[in-house]
Design a protein around this motif. Structure first.
Motif, PDB file in Angstrom:
ATOM      1  N   ALA A  56       0.833  -1.210   0.000  1.00 42.56           N
ATOM      2  CA  ALA A  56       0.000   0.000   0.000  1.00 42.56           C
ATOM      3  C   ALA A  56       0.865   1.257   0.000  1.00 42.56           C
ATOM      4  O   ALA A  56       0.545   2.233  -0.687  1.00 42.56           O
ATOM      5  N   VAL A  57       1.958   1.249   0.762  1.00 46.81           N
ATOM      6  CA  VAL A  57       2.847   2.411   0.795  1.00 46.81           C
ATOM      7  C   VAL A  57       3.509   2.607  -0.558  1.00 46.81           C
ATOM      8  O   VAL A  57       3.578   3.732  -1.072  1.00 46.81           O
ATOM      9  N   ILE A  58       3.970   1.536  -1.168  1.00 43.38           N
ATOM     10  CA  ILE A  58       4.611   1.650  -2.487  1.00 43.38           C
ATOM     11  C   ILE A  58       3.602   2.123  -3.520  1.00 43.38           C
ATOM     12  O   ILE A  58       3.909   3.009  -4.338  1.00 43.38           O
ATOM     13  N   ASP A  59       2.391   1.579  -3.493  1.00 39.21           N
ATOM     14  CA  ASP A  59       1.350   2.044  -4.426  1.00 39.21           C
ATOM     15  C   ASP A  59       1.033   3.515  -4.194  1.00 39.21           C
ATOM     16  O   ASP A  59       0.814   4.262  -5.151  1.00 39.21           O
TER      17      ASP A  59
ATOM     18  N   LEU B  58       3.115   5.786  -3.019  1.00 43.44           N
ATOM     19  CA  LEU B  58       4.234   6.571  -3.551  1.00 43.44           C
ATOM     20  C   LEU B  58       4.190   6.645  -5.077  1.00 43.44           C
ATOM     21  O   LEU B  58       4.498   7.677  -5.666  1.00 43.44           O
ATOM     22  N   TYR B  59       3.795   5.547  -5.707  1.00 44.16           N
ATOM     23  CA  TYR B  59       3.641   5.568  -7.174  1.00 44.16           C
ATOM     24  C   TYR B  59       2.518   6.510  -7.587  1.00 44.16           C
ATOM     25  O   TYR B  59       2.650   7.272  -8.545  1.00 44.16           O
ATOM     26  N   ALA B  60       1.400   6.453  -6.883  1.00 47.89           N
ATOM     27  CA  ALA B  60       0.255   7.291  -7.231  1.00 47.89           C
ATOM     28  C   ALA B  60       0.584   8.774  -7.068  1.00 47.89           C
ATOM     29  O   ALA B  60       0.121   9.611  -7.861  1.00 47.89           O
ATOM     30  N   LYS B  61       1.351   9.100  -6.054  1.00 45.08           N
ATOM     31  CA  LYS B  61       1.742  10.489  -5.824  1.00 45.08           C
ATOM     32  C   LYS B  61       2.925  10.906  -6.698  1.00 45.08           C
ATOM     33  O   LYS B  61       3.305  12.071  -6.675  1.00 45.08           O
ATOM     34  N   ASP B  62       3.489   9.949  -7.424  1.00 42.58           N
ATOM     35  CA  ASP B  62       4.699  10.190  -8.214  1.00 42.58           C
ATOM     36  C   ASP B  62       5.780  10.801  -7.317  1.00 42.58           C
ATOM     37  O   ASP B  62       6.516  11.705  -7.705  1.00 42.58           O
ATOM     38  N   ALA B  63       5.848  10.270  -6.106  1.00 47.11           N
ATOM     39  CA  ALA B  63       6.727  10.835  -5.081  1.00 47.11           C
ATOM     40  C   ALA B  63       8.200  10.622  -5.396  1.00 47.11           C
ATOM     41  O   ALA B  63       9.030  11.470  -5.079  1.00 47.11           O
ATOM     42  N   MET B  64       8.537   9.503  -6.012  1.00 44.69           N
ATOM     43  CA  MET B  64       9.936   9.189  -6.232  1.00 44.69           C
ATOM     44  C   MET B  64      10.598  10.112  -7.247  1.00 44.69           C
ATOM     45  O   MET B  64      11.817  10.196  -7.305  1.00 44.69           O
ATOM     46  N   SER B  65       9.813  10.771  -8.059  1.00 48.15           N
ATOM     47  CA  SER B  65      10.402  11.711  -9.017  1.00 48.15           C
ATOM     48  C   SER B  65      10.137  13.163  -8.607  1.00 48.15           C
ATOM     49  O   SER B  65      10.380  14.080  -9.381  1.00 48.15           O
ATOM     50  N   SER B  66       9.645  13.346  -7.399  1.00 47.34           N
ATOM     51  CA  SER B  66       9.403  14.717  -6.942  1.00 47.34           C
ATOM     52  C   SER B  66      10.664  15.268  -6.293  1.00 47.34           C
ATOM     53  O   SER B  66      11.531  14.540  -5.822  1.00 47.34           O
ATOM     54  N   ARG B  67      10.735  16.535  -6.246  1.00 55.06           N
ATOM     55  CA  ARG B  67      11.898  17.219  -5.670  1.00 55.06           C
ATOM     56  C   ARG B  67      12.025  16.917  -4.179  1.00 55.06           C
ATOM     57  O   ARG B  67      13.126  16.750  -3.660  1.00 55.06           O
ATOM     58  N   GLU B  68      10.902  16.806  -3.481  1.00 52.34           N
ATOM     59  CA  GLU B  68      10.923  16.543  -2.046  1.00 52.34           C
ATOM     60  C   GLU B  68      11.526  15.185  -1.713  1.00 52.34           C
ATOM     61  O   GLU B  68      11.898  14.928  -0.578  1.00 52.34           O
TER      62      GLU B  68
END
Length: 188
Positions: free
Chosen positions: A115-118, A120-130
């Protein structure tokens, strides 16, 4: 900016882990042009790491089942030769702390990880500056999915404990009948 590496060894499995941490608090203006490249890098590497961990889990699960779970099952069968072992097994099953209860917890933890990985994918967090720089604001961790674990209900635990309780009852009846038989024989 700081780059830290830590090495850990799990004393139980002897697996080694290396953790690399980069702490970037600000980006100087002359390096701002490299931020899109860093975003692409993290959007490629982090999902690759998540998939690698998932694939290695399947291999490690087989090893854990062969080494630890198989041994635990063998020990559990051997403990049934003793009334104390049967009582212990029944108590663990009733309380939900037996091997099946532990597996329920691990399954819940794996679902949470997914759920956490999904998320992060949904938020496109891994490619965000933060994801790698904290200069434009902090990440809002309050929206992260919360871990929940619902223990098995009493009925499920009772069903798991029922064979051991029945075995304990039969053991007590046999021992009681043996004692009565010895008492009758010794009185005559």
């Amino acid at each position: 900016m700081g780059l830290h590496s830590y090495a850990f060894v799990d004393p139980v499995t002897l697996m080694s882990y290396v953790e690399n941490i980069s702490l970037i608090s600000e980006v100087h203006p002359e390096f701002e042009a490299y931020v899109p490249s860093a975003k692409r890098y993290y959007s490629f590497v982090e999902p690759l790491s998540a998939r690698t961990v998932e694939k290695t889990w399947h291999i490690r699960k087989q090893a854990l089942d062969e080494i630890y779970v198989k041994q635990a099952e063998t020990d559990r069968v051997l403990l049934k030769l003793s009334p104390v072992g049967v009582y212990d097994s029944a108590t663990q099953a009733w309380a939900g702390t037996d091997l099946k209860g532990v597996r329920d917890f691990f399954d819940a933890a794996r679902r949470y990880r997914k759920a956490v990985i999904d998320y992060l994918y949904a938020k496109d967090a891994m490619s965000s500056r933060e994801w790698f720089i904290a200069d434009k604001g902090a990440v809002d961790w309050s929206t992260l999915p919360q871990f929940t674990f619902q223990r098995s209900d009493v009925g499920t635990n009772a069903k798991r404990a029922l064979p051991d309780l029945f075995l304990l009852l039969m053991c007590n009846l046999v021992l009681f009948m043996a004692i009565v038989f010895i008492f009758i024989k010794s009185e005559v």
